[in-house]
Design an enzyme around this catalytic site. Sequence first.
Site, mmCIF file in Angstrom:
data_model
loop_
_atom_site.group_PDB
_atom_site.id
_atom_site.type_symbol
_atom_site.label_atom_id
_atom_site.label_comp_id
_atom_site.label_asym_id
_atom_site.label_seq_id
_atom_site.Cartn_x
_atom_site.Cartn_y
_atom_site.Cartn_z
ATOM 1 N N CYS A 199 5.496 1.000 -2.865
ATOM 2 C CA CYS A 199 4.420 1.786 -3.481
ATOM 3 C C CYS A 199 4.877 2.214 -4.878
ATOM 4 C CB CYS A 199 4.124 3.038 -2.659
ATOM 5 S SG CYS A 199 3.793 2.764 -0.913
ATOM 6 N N HIS A 203 3.257 2.497 -8.708
ATOM 7 C CA HIS A 203 2.755 3.841 -9.014
ATOM 8 C C HIS A 203 3.810 4.817 -9.548
ATOM 9 C CE1 HIS A 203 -1.076 2.510 -7.504
ATOM 10 N NE2 HIS A 203 -0.488 2.069 -6.410
ATOM 11 N N ARG A 242 -6.994 2.529 1.349
ATOM 12 C CA ARG A 242 -6.098 2.360 0.194
ATOM 13 C C ARG A 242 -4.720 1.866 0.651
ATOM 14 N NH1 ARG A 242 -6.198 0.779 -4.665
ATOM 15 N NH2 ARG A 242 -5.102 -0.674 -3.376
ATOM 16 N N CYS A 246 -3.242 -1.893 -0.075
ATOM 17 C CA CYS A 246 -2.019 -2.038 -0.876
ATOM 18 C C CYS A 246 -1.035 -2.960 -0.164
ATOM 19 C CB CYS A 246 -1.352 -0.680 -1.091
ATOM 20 S SG CYS A 246 -2.042 0.227 -2.469
#
Lengths: 285, 104
Positions: A199, A203, A242, A246
């Site tokens: 992740c 991000h 979400r 992802c």
Amino acid sequence: MTRRLAIRAAIATFALGMLACGPARAADSVDPAADKAAFQKFFTSKFPKLKLEDFVNGPYSMNEDLHKQWEEKEQFPPYEFSLEAGKEMFTTPFKNGKTYADCFPNKGIGIRQNYPYFDEKEGKVVTLELALNRCREANGEAPFSYVKDDMAALTAYMAFTSRGKPMDIQIPNDPRALQAYQKGKEYFYTRRGQLNFSCATCHIQSPGERIRAEVLAPALGILNAMPIYRSEWSGMGTTSRRFTTCNSQIRGVPLNPQDDEYRNLEYYLSYVSNGLPISGPGARP
Amino acid sequence: MSGAIRAIFAASALLLATASTALAASEADYKAAYAAAEAANKEAGALRNQWTTTASTLSAAKKAGDAGDFDTAVAQAKEAEALAKASIFQATSEKERWKDMEVR
């Protein structure tokens, strides 16, 4: 003499042991407050012109042109239909006459910022989506899909009633809660899928950068805007959507929505965004 | 002399026969390769780290196997096994390596 030598050797061994243990313990200790401070400082240093509360606007906070588009979009937000549907669903009684309001503190109004929470009775993290489906089941209704439509509409309404309230996730003094938080953090930073992304790859390392046509959102405040209307999805999506999307985008087989890993991830990500306002429902490109 | 020629012919025939067996995969080869790939993917599943590409390559292997194209089926199954093993390696190494990326 031999005795003195033995004492010296023992002291040296002890000192070495302390040296070896010290850094390891520091790296492995769980300190959510320190994590949150470091996490927020990382983003405010990386984007010094941005106000802390603006991070909740995701890619729109990273790019001036996109921000202008977003302001225009907010005049007639694409999530409006879902929001209205959610309000109606929320207030319509179940077959047994009860409503969602009966399942939540403060009748479910203005409480989004407290989710997910750690349920000490269950020993696990409970997300808003999970609590909503448990409410339905407790009242004899079938659970909704976790990823879109009805669940997105309900959470959109609940988020709307919390707009502007700072995210306020609590970690009780319970080793299981700390473990859940730590597991969430581990999931966030763990590379997975054939593309070998975590992740954090998108991000943390690359917010504001483009991945194909998309501008990547910062991890800070990323869940404050959930659920979202995504133009790419041509519809609404929940936090579960979400997370699973992802995973599949990096060629990893997604877990089931609301599996422990995702619940812990949501706990971690929400906690480190404590203090930032709820902005959901949101709209994203 | 004719004995030597006969021996050469016999050896050539034997070589050709074994070579052709090695080239053309049998159903048993496919089943063994598929089982190995499936087992590796199951292990990746236990580590909560399966890859979508492993699943799609396994499906391609099965499709070829069902159609009787065992050469393709074996090749796909071996590819799926390699992908599954890579995902296992990733999950195992990330048990500690995730900390390298952590914001502190």
